[in-house]
Write an enzyme that holds these catalytic residues in place. Structure first.
Site, PDB file in Angstrom:
ATOM      1  N   CYS A 151       0.633  -1.034   0.155  1.00  0.00           N
ATOM      2  CA  CYS A 151       0.078  -0.126   0.478  1.00  0.00           C
ATOM      3  C   CYS A 151       0.617   1.033   0.004  1.00  0.00           C
ATOM      4  O   CYS A 151       0.492   2.012   0.452  1.00  0.00           O
ATOM      5  CB  CYS A 151      -1.024   0.114   1.165  1.00  0.00           C
ATOM      6  SG  CYS A 151      -2.203  -0.892   1.312  1.00  0.00           S
ATOM      7  N   ASP A 152       2.019   1.041  -0.309  1.00  0.00           N
ATOM      8  CA  ASP A 152       3.227   2.056  -0.427  1.00  0.00           C
ATOM      9  C   ASP A 152       3.629   2.580  -1.270  1.00  0.00           C
ATOM     10  O   ASP A 152       4.994   2.331  -1.156  1.00  0.00           O
ATOM     11  CB  ASP A 152       3.986   2.413   0.758  1.00  0.00           C
ATOM     12  CG  ASP A 152       4.529   3.884   1.210  1.00  0.00           C
ATOM     13  OD1 ASP A 152       3.789   4.825   0.532  1.00  0.00           O
ATOM     14  OD2 ASP A 152       5.232   3.463   2.146  1.00  0.00           O
ATOM     15  N   PRO A 153       2.877   2.129  -2.470  1.00  0.00           N
ATOM     16  CA  PRO A 153       4.374   2.283  -4.552  1.00  0.00           C
ATOM     17  C   PRO A 153       4.606   3.623  -4.610  1.00  0.00           C
ATOM     18  O   PRO A 153       4.057   3.888  -5.377  1.00  0.00           O
ATOM     19  CB  PRO A 153       3.336   1.706  -5.020  1.00  0.00           C
ATOM     20  CG  PRO A 153       1.786   1.846  -4.433  1.00  0.00           C
ATOM     21  CD  PRO A 153       1.404   1.982  -3.399  1.00  0.00           C
TER      22      PRO A 153
END
Length: 193
Positions: free
Chosen positions: A31-33
């Protein structure tokens, strides 16, 4: 990436495919691309093809099957102009009567654009005019946005964050394919819903 000699649109497609696989098939998503969390390299067996390596595994989310399938069905409805199903699956995700707002937030498009039937309506619109329009909408509907954010599952909040990071990556790469509304979803959601 340019020094590697891999086409930027190939990099964008690989990133899109990776995150769509995570979200829509496996329900386990990074969830942190952002740019610092993705390493791009050439494939070992084909130096002209891109391979990505995800870094910083501190923010993942396991999506339960019910949530994942509602999210899949919602995107299918968005892609196929199915307004009754857009409403149904937004409601299944606790959006209630704010389903047009949730649809607009997912697609970064006004509700009239989402439901217009225009094949290009889900393409990323990065013009200055569209950006200003979306800022105006956000200011106008800030209370509704806050209420909506309080009512939807926390998994959806993380997917909204992921979507925003992916849109930013598309823009930074310079080969925007609109990761979550791209052809990959259109081609593959039918197989899994």
């Amino acid at each position: 990436m340019k020094d590697l000699g891999v086409p930027l649109d190939d990099v964008a497609r690989v990133i899109s495919r990776t995150f769509c696989e995570q979200i829509f098939r496996h329900g386990f998503v990074h969830c942190d691309p952002h740019l610092a969390n993705i390493l791009v390299r050439s494939q070992p067996n084909n130096s002209k093809k891109a391979q990505i390596v995800l870094l910083d595994h501190g923010l993942y989310r396991q999506l339960d099957d019910e949530f994942r399938m509602n999210y899949c069905h919602l995107w299918k409805a968005l892609v196929t102009f199915n307004k009754p199903d857009v409403e149904k699956y937004c409601r299944n995700l606790n959006a209630g009567d704010m389903y047009p707002l949730l649809s607009s937030m997912l697609t970064l498009s006004a509700w009239d654009d989402v439901t217009s039937g225009d094949i290009n309506r889900l393409r990323t619109k990065s013009s200055r005019g569209n950006n200003e329009k979306m800022k105006t909408y956000a200011q106008r509907y800030i209370r509704d946005i806050n209420r909506l954010m309080e009512s939807v599952p926390s998994s959806l909040l993380l997917l909204l964050k992921t979507n925003d990071c992916l849109r930013c990556l598309d823009k930074e790469i310079g080969a925007p394919i609109n990761t979550l509304a791209g052809n990959y979803i259109y081609d593959n959601i039918y197989e899994h819903t």
